[in-house]
Design an enzyme around this catalytic site. Sequence first.
Site, PDB file in Angstrom:
ATOM      1  N   ARG A  90      -1.966  -1.555  -4.014  1.00 41.66           N
ATOM      2  CA  ARG A  90      -3.125  -0.667  -3.961  1.00 41.66           C
ATOM      3  C   ARG A  90      -2.875   0.447  -4.983  1.00 41.66           C
ATOM      4  O   ARG A  90      -1.885   1.174  -4.878  1.00 41.66           O
ATOM      5  CB  ARG A  90      -3.244  -0.070  -2.559  1.00 41.66           C
ATOM      6  CG  ARG A  90      -4.377   0.898  -2.443  1.00 41.66           C
ATOM      7  CD  ARG A  90      -4.399   1.478  -1.067  1.00 41.66           C
ATOM      8  NE  ARG A  90      -5.440   2.487  -0.968  1.00 41.66           N
ATOM      9  CZ  ARG A  90      -5.668   3.178   0.124  1.00 41.66           C
ATOM     10  NH1 ARG A  90      -4.953   2.963   1.201  1.00 41.66           N
ATOM     11  NH2 ARG A  90      -6.619   4.069   0.157  1.00 41.66           N
ATOM     12  N   ARG A  94      -6.617  18.590   2.980  1.00 44.58           N
ATOM     13  CA  ARG A  94      -7.381  18.851   1.747  1.00 44.58           C
ATOM     14  C   ARG A  94      -8.685  19.573   2.066  1.00 44.58           C
ATOM     15  O   ARG A  94      -9.297  19.333   3.097  1.00 44.58           O
ATOM     16  CB  ARG A  94      -7.691  17.533   1.033  1.00 44.58           C
ATOM     17  CG  ARG A  94      -6.503  16.919   0.359  1.00 44.58           C
ATOM     18  CD  ARG A  94      -6.824  15.546  -0.201  1.00 44.58           C
ATOM     19  NE  ARG A  94      -6.083  14.511   0.484  1.00 44.58           N
ATOM     20  CZ  ARG A  94      -6.368  13.213   0.419  1.00 44.58           C
ATOM     21  NH1 ARG A  94      -7.382  12.795  -0.310  1.00 44.58           N
ATOM     22  NH2 ARG A  94      -5.636  12.340   1.080  1.00 44.58           N
ATOM     23  N   LYS A 149       3.267   0.854   3.090  1.00 45.27           N
ATOM     24  CA  LYS A 149       3.011  -0.197   4.078  1.00 45.27           C
ATOM     25  C   LYS A 149       3.053  -1.534   3.356  1.00 45.27           C
ATOM     26  O   LYS A 149       2.662  -1.609   2.183  1.00 45.27           O
ATOM     27  CB  LYS A 149       1.606  -0.020   4.676  1.00 45.27           C
ATOM     28  CG  LYS A 149       1.526   1.056   5.733  1.00 45.27           C
ATOM     29  CD  LYS A 149       0.185   0.993   6.440  1.00 45.27           C
ATOM     30  CE  LYS A 149      -0.741   2.034   5.870  1.00 45.27           C
ATOM     31  NZ  LYS A 149      -2.058   2.121   6.402  1.00 45.27           N
ATOM     32  N   HIS A 207     -11.194   5.350  -1.694  1.00 44.21           N
ATOM     33  CA  HIS A 207     -11.313   4.568  -0.440  1.00 44.21           C
ATOM     34  C   HIS A 207     -12.131   3.286  -0.655  1.00 44.21           C
ATOM     35  O   HIS A 207     -12.702   2.738   0.287  1.00 44.21           O
ATOM     36  CB  HIS A 207     -11.969   5.394   0.690  1.00 44.21           C
ATOM     37  CG  HIS A 207     -11.101   6.502   1.209  1.00 44.21           C
ATOM     38  ND1 HIS A 207     -11.600   7.724   1.573  1.00 44.21           N
ATOM     39  CD2 HIS A 207      -9.771   6.562   1.428  1.00 44.21           C
ATOM     40  CE1 HIS A 207     -10.618   8.509   1.981  1.00 44.21           C
ATOM     41  NE2 HIS A 207      -9.488   7.820   1.899  1.00 44.21           N
ATOM     42  N   GLU A 262      -7.816  -2.738   4.703  1.00 42.76           N
ATOM     43  CA  GLU A 262      -7.748  -2.753   3.241  1.00 42.76           C
ATOM     44  C   GLU A 262      -6.884  -3.914   2.739  1.00 42.76           C
ATOM     45  O   GLU A 262      -7.151  -4.488   1.687  1.00 42.76           O
ATOM     46  CB  GLU A 262      -7.190  -1.413   2.730  1.00 42.76           C
ATOM     47  CG  GLU A 262      -8.197  -0.271   2.903  1.00 42.76           C
ATOM     48  CD  GLU A 262      -7.568   1.069   3.235  1.00 42.76           C
ATOM     49  OE1 GLU A 262      -6.476   1.094   3.842  1.00 42.76           O
ATOM     50  OE2 GLU A 262      -8.172   2.099   2.901  1.00 42.76           O
ATOM     51  N   HIS A 290     -15.528   6.922   6.278  1.00 48.12           N
ATOM     52  CA  HIS A 290     -14.087   6.617   6.356  1.00 48.12           C
ATOM     53  C   HIS A 290     -13.388   7.936   6.692  1.00 48.12           C
ATOM     54  O   HIS A 290     -13.187   8.795   5.822  1.00 48.12           O
ATOM     55  CB  HIS A 290     -13.593   6.050   5.014  1.00 48.12           C
ATOM     56  CG  HIS A 290     -12.122   5.773   4.998  1.00 48.12           C
ATOM     57  ND1 HIS A 290     -11.599   4.501   4.988  1.00 48.12           N
ATOM     58  CD2 HIS A 290     -11.057   6.614   5.015  1.00 48.12           C
ATOM     59  CE1 HIS A 290     -10.279   4.570   5.005  1.00 48.12           C
ATOM     60  NE2 HIS A 290      -9.922   5.858   5.008  1.00 48.12           N
ATOM     61  N   ASN A 324       0.882  -1.175   0.000  1.00 43.72           N
ATOM     62  CA  ASN A 324       0.000   0.000   0.000  1.00 43.72           C
ATOM     63  C   ASN A 324       0.914   1.218   0.000  1.00 43.72           C
ATOM     64  O   ASN A 324       1.473   1.605   1.022  1.00 43.72           O
ATOM     65  CB  ASN A 324      -0.865  -0.046   1.265  1.00 43.72           C
ATOM     66  CG  ASN A 324      -1.847   1.102   1.326  1.00 43.72           C
ATOM     67  OD1 ASN A 324      -1.759   2.049   0.544  1.00 43.72           O
ATOM     68  ND2 ASN A 324      -2.764   1.019   2.265  1.00 43.72           N
ATOM     69  N   ILE A 378      -9.703   8.444  12.525  1.00 39.08           N
ATOM     70  CA  ILE A 378     -10.567   9.312  13.332  1.00 39.08           C
ATOM     71  C   ILE A 378     -11.884   8.590  13.648  1.00 39.08           C
ATOM     72  O   ILE A 378     -12.339   8.581  14.794  1.00 39.08           O
ATOM     73  CB  ILE A 378     -10.828  10.645  12.594  1.00 39.08           C
ATOM     74  CG1 ILE A 378      -9.501  11.371  12.340  1.00 39.08           C
ATOM     75  CG2 ILE A 378     -11.798  11.520  13.370  1.00 39.08           C
ATOM     76  CD1 ILE A 378      -9.592  12.572  11.409  1.00 39.08           C
ATOM     77  N   GLY A 379     -12.471   7.963  12.645  1.00 40.56           N
ATOM     78  CA  GLY A 379     -13.751   7.271  12.834  1.00 40.56           C
ATOM     79  C   GLY A 379     -13.669   6.178  13.879  1.00 40.56           C
ATOM     80  O   GLY A 379     -14.593   5.973  14.664  1.00 40.56           O
TER      81      GLY A 379
END
Length: 410
Positions: free
Chosen positions: A96, A244, A15, A184, A388, A211, A8, A337-338
């Site tokens: 990815r 962003r 990663k 995502h 993922e 997400h 990824n 965060i979620g």
Amino acid sequence: MDAILVLNSGSSSMKFSLFEIEDEHTSKQLACGLLEGIGTEPYFKAVNAEGKLLVEKSWGKASVGTHQEREHLVSYIDEWLENFLGEKTLRAVGHRVVHGGAKYIQPTIITDEVLLELERLTPFVPLHQPGSLAPIYTLRKKRKDLLQIACFDTSFHHTMPDVAKRLAIPRRYFDSDIRRYGFHGLSYQYIADQLKHISPKLAKGRVVVAHLGNGASLCAIKEGIGIETTMSFTALDGLVMGTRCGRIDPGVLLYMMREQNLNADQISDLLYRQSGLLGVSGISNDMRELRQFQRENNDSLPAKEALDLFSYRIVCEIGSLVAALGGLDGIVFTAGIGENDAELRERVCHSLAWLGIELDVAANNSGKPEVISTKNSQIEVRVIRTNEEQVMLKEIIGVINGVVAQPVLN
Ligand code: AMP
């Protein structure tokens, strides 16, 4: 025994997860690791499945250009992996890839032709696609016969109806692929798969998945199928993110061009790197740092304004996705965060109480939240840790076993 490598790769970090295939249906993780600071001060670390440190290495300040440096670092990791694997054979590597465009709606074996098409998409997401493609080139040079497979962040959204894909600009643009795609997707696929096991009722219902990480988006899923999302042509649209801006009136960009003489690169830097939580707070792009700053500075106003805007935009966009879904049965929070910020979840759920959401405050603050709505809540609210890499692994095994048909290019 065969192994599969899952990569990824972002603009400044990479990663990896390494799996051993036990048979057609089972695999176990052998190691995972992280390379960060590409272009600045590279640092690599890998641990085994039990979390025991296998290797740690720093390179100090980068002395060569990012491209060569990245090639050198990927080569180093490849050599380390070869050593680590010993007798095991690396059967395939899955990458990815941020953008698959309109053509790639399934994981795809990377050939010269496929690479050409992925390069064609680079101008769509110039800050993201090169990072995805760079390790593919390095591994193609080093290991000519290695099977490389691209897993796309856009694929999940290909089921969106045409009306959700279209931008209201002259139709020739749609015909040349200037349309809404969404990102995502690997994370949304993981959540949709998980719901089938842990909440079959939601899996068959109308769900908004949030997400919320450094990059942030929402996806409306109906009966397991993506029908709308907040990111669109690029990963810049939709919610406020770490750096962003999210949704913005295009008139602002015209003003910047005309009145401030900013060129495309300057505007790109402003909207991708200097905006979002960082831009509004002037403090940090990182949610944990912002929260800490706010605590230590008696509810700092700029931090508060950034956090208010972050949650306000989530609430507004959820409203819009609920309209697209024609109602709502569940919300799932995921990503950095979620999954971890109980305060944000509480705020969003309270603002959406009119939908029939009743938050279980104790469950939300439990540290290991799963279902965070009460039994009486009309909407089920869950927290699910995204993964993922698991989706990519499944996709790669599908390709190896010939279950996933490959696209025919013309
Ligand atoms: P991701 O891009 O998914 O890795 O998420 C990164 C974001 O998650 C950053 O803004 C982090 O500050 C945030 N994050 C990670 N852990 C926590 C936490 N415990 N509380 C609040 N935010 C967190």
